[in-house]
Enzyme design. Structure first.
Site, short mmCIF file in Angstrom:
data_model
loop_
_atom_site.label_atom_id
_atom_site.label_comp_id
_atom_site.label_asym_id
_atom_site.label_seq_id
_atom_site.Cartn_x
_atom_site.Cartn_y
_atom_site.Cartn_z
N ASN A 194 1.30 -1.03 0.30
CA ASN A 194 -0.17 0.66 0.18
C ASN A 194 1.31 1.68 -0.24
O ASN A 194 2.00 1.35 0.17
CB ASN A 194 -1.01 -0.14 1.14
CG ASN A 194 -0.54 0.02 2.54
OD1 ASN A 194 0.71 0.78 2.37
ND2 ASN A 194 -0.93 -0.60 3.78
N ASP A 220 -6.04 -8.40 2.39
CA ASP A 220 -5.66 -9.87 2.14
C ASP A 220 -6.66 -10.10 0.60
O ASP A 220 -6.52 -10.78 -0.17
CB ASP A 220 -6.55 -10.38 3.50
CG ASP A 220 -5.23 -9.62 4.88
OD1 ASP A 220 -4.46 -9.58 4.19
OD2 ASP A 220 -6.50 -9.41 5.78
#
Length: 303
Positions: free
Chosen positions: A185, A255
């Site tokens: 990220n 996830d």
């Protein structure tokens, strides 16, 4: 595009944990400190960390084998039981003399007021039967690194596969050299680079250098409400805007991205289609409360 992942075999290696949720109400403040007094009403546990990746993969129909460890405590027993209920292979989840990683989230009158983390960071751990893993039996390998200890050793570099996908947490991204695709990220990228990324053009430039230096095929850069940008070799890049979602809860969204992306990419070898579908799946899951997964039917109705 109708999705079907029933024939895909996944080797998932990472940091497994339990997410616990405690809900209650509060009608008064503590006389001991300026904090609410919580009256618990209900609670539940779900798979977290690499366990949430296993959950997402299993719900999507893939066959999943996990590698990692749990502590020798009741939480470890519960974690393994939760995995087995999802038909996940736990043969290589080892019990060690440690605390199982647990994240407890406390909610008062519908709002999160506290998170308590219980964990032991284990150094230089490696599975006792690495020679038995036979990674060539699997269609892809996922490393779900939450920096809790499973990937603190270089033993995982012995895993041989042409399809290695990594959700990274380490500041030194060279640890993941020669993986096929990594999915950091924005905050993880900035920590690894030691600088702020100012805009998408700067992001692409930084990712192009990482792709070259680490011999990657692609970086899937997750940017939350700004969407996802994929960067590859030879100047390839494409950005995808995030879908509009009300009451966002980002818990476990990464996830879902690596789970959906890796399955679609393994099946199609089409990075644009894979990111498009993973981006849609992330939008679905952030609209749910807490750690959550997404189903094929939900994705098909969204794309």
């Amino acid at each position: 595009m109708m999705l079907d992942f029933k024939n895909i075999r996944v080797l998932l290696i990472g940091d497994f944990m339990i997410d616990k949720y405690i809900f209650g109400d509060s009608v008064r403040m503590s006389p001991e400190a300026p904090v609410p007094v919580l009256n618990p009403k209900k609670s539940y546990s779900t798979l977290g960390g690499a366990g949430n990746v296993a959950l997402n993969l299993s719900v999507l129909g893939a066959s999943v084998t996990c590698v990692g460890y749990v502590g020798n405590d009741n939480d470890g027993v519960e974690l393994v039981n939760l995995l087995q209920r999802q038909q996940v292979n736990t043969q290589h989840i080892y019990t060690i003399n440690s605390q199982t990683t647990v994240k407890e989230r406390f909610y008062s009158n519908g709002k999160q007021v506290l998170r308590v983390d219980k964990e032991d960071i284990i150094k230089n751990w490696s599975p006792p039967s690495i020679s038995e893993l036979q990674s060539d039996k699997y269609d892809l390998v996922i490393f779900s690194d939450y920096n809790k200890g499973v990937l603190n050793n270089s033993w995982f570099s012995e895993i041989e596969s042409e399809n290695i996908f990594v959700d990274p947490k380490k500041n030194d991204l060279s640890f993941y050299s020669n993986a096929k695709i990594i999915t950091p990220n924005l905050n993880e990228l900035q920590r690894a680079l030691g600088k702020e990324i100012s805009d998408n053009k700067h992001l692409v430039s930084c990712c192009e250098k990482i792709v070259t230096d680490l011999n990657l095929e692609y970086i899937i850069a997750k940017q939350g409400e700004k969407g996802i940008t994929v960067v590859g070799k030879d100047g390839f890049s494409k950005s995808f805007a995030a879908h509009s979602v009300n009451n966002v809860d980002v818990t476990g969204a990464g996830d879902t991205v690596i789970s959906v992306f890796s399955l679609v990419y393994t099946k199609t070898k089409n990075v644009i289609e894979s990111v498009k579908i993973a981006n849609a799946a992330a939008s679905i899951v952030v609209g749910k409360k807490g750690t959550a997964s997404v189903t094929i039917d939900e994705i098909n109705s969204y794309i």
